[in-house]
Design a protein around this motif. Sequence first.
Motif, PDB file in Angstrom:
ATOM      1  N   GLY A  35       1.606  39.849 -20.830  1.00 16.07           N
ATOM      2  CA  GLY A  35       0.521  40.521 -21.528  1.00 16.07           C
ATOM      3  C   GLY A  35      -0.256  41.493 -20.656  1.00 16.07           C
ATOM      4  O   GLY A  35      -1.037  42.300 -21.152  1.00 16.07           O
ATOM      5  N   LEU A  36      -0.037  41.445 -19.364  1.00 15.09           N
ATOM      6  CA  LEU A  36      -0.760  42.295 -18.420  1.00 15.09           C
ATOM      7  C   LEU A  36       0.105  43.510 -18.093  1.00 15.09           C
ATOM      8  O   LEU A  36       1.286  43.371 -17.774  1.00 15.09           O
ATOM      9  CB  LEU A  36      -1.065  41.491 -17.149  1.00 15.09           C
ATOM     10  N   SER A  37      -0.486  44.706 -18.173  1.00 16.34           N
ATOM     11  CA  SER A  37       0.295  45.917 -17.905  1.00 16.34           C
ATOM     12  C   SER A  37       0.616  46.032 -16.414  1.00 16.34           C
ATOM     13  O   SER A  37      -0.002  45.377 -15.567  1.00 16.34           O
ATOM     14  CB  SER A  37      -0.482  47.152 -18.365  1.00 16.34           C
ATOM     15  N   GLY A  38       1.568  46.881 -16.124  1.00 10.87           N
ATOM     16  CA  GLY A  38       1.979  47.094 -14.743  1.00 10.87           C
ATOM     17  C   GLY A  38       0.870  47.645 -13.870  1.00 10.87           C
ATOM     18  O   GLY A  38       0.783  47.344 -12.677  1.00 10.87           O
ATOM     19  N   TRP A  39       0.000  48.476 -14.446  1.00  8.78           N
ATOM     20  CA  TRP A  39      -1.110  49.033 -13.683  1.00  8.78           C
ATOM     21  C   TRP A  39      -2.095  47.955 -13.263  1.00  8.78           C
ATOM     22  O   TRP A  39      -2.594  47.969 -12.138  1.00  8.78           O
ATOM     23  CB  TRP A  39      -1.823  50.125 -14.496  1.00  8.78           C
ATOM     24  N   TRP A  40      -2.387  47.022 -14.164  1.00  7.00           N
ATOM     25  CA  TRP A  40      -3.296  45.928 -13.811  1.00  7.00           C
ATOM     26  C   TRP A  40      -2.666  45.038 -12.737  1.00  7.00           C
ATOM     27  O   TRP A  40      -3.347  44.569 -11.837  1.00  7.00           O
ATOM     28  CB  TRP A  40      -3.662  45.103 -15.039  1.00  7.00           C
ATOM     29  N   LYS A  41      -1.372  44.814 -12.862  1.00  7.45           N
ATOM     30  CA  LYS A  41      -0.690  44.005 -11.844  1.00  7.45           C
ATOM     31  C   LYS A  41      -0.767  44.686 -10.490  1.00  7.45           C
ATOM     32  O   LYS A  41      -1.046  44.042  -9.467  1.00  7.45           O
ATOM     33  CB  LYS A  41       0.765  43.772 -12.244  1.00  7.45           C
ATOM     34  N   ALA A  42      -0.509  45.988 -10.467  1.00 13.70           N
ATOM     35  CA  ALA A  42      -0.582  46.739  -9.212  1.00 13.70           C
ATOM     36  C   ALA A  42      -1.992  46.710  -8.633  1.00 13.70           C
ATOM     37  O   ALA A  42      -2.172  46.551  -7.417  1.00 13.70           O
ATOM     38  CB  ALA A  42      -0.124  48.177  -9.445  1.00 13.70           C
ATOM     39  N   LEU A  43      -2.984  46.822  -9.496  1.00 12.60           N
ATOM     40  CA  LEU A  43      -4.373  46.791  -9.034  1.00 12.60           C
ATOM     41  C   LEU A  43      -4.709  45.441  -8.413  1.00 12.60           C
ATOM     42  O   LEU A  43      -5.346  45.372  -7.346  1.00 12.60           O
ATOM     43  CB  LEU A  43      -5.318  47.109 -10.199  1.00 12.60           C
TER      44      LEU A  43
END
Length: 124
Positions: A35-43
């Motif tokens: 449910g978490l986008s790749g950008w949030w994961k990277a952040l």
Amino acid sequence: MYFWEILGWMLWATVFIGYLFALFAIIGDLFRDRGLSGWWKALWVIFLVFLPFLTALVYLVARGQGMAARSSTAAREAEDAAQSYIRDVAGKTPAEEIAAAAALREAGTISTEEFEQLKAKALS
């Protein structure tokens, strides 16, 4: 004095190893969360690199409940996959093997002697 230095070193080593366990759990949870986008994961990963202890604490407080649910779901899926694999590898139960052999005997595909051999093999 030497004893206290060793004890202090052991305390910090335990804290560091505990932090590493938490860090690996957080990173595993990040990549398990669909449910978490790749950008949030990277952040989250960037913050884990530059502010490791604070970010780990914030992550555990903010996303700890979901982390437990995702971990439980992953464990349940792994258990189901293992049980399915075991059932596939184990094959048929002796009763199923005897029933299949009886169907072959009734169809005339095997003789009574072959049926008895298959039955003895299934029961052994």
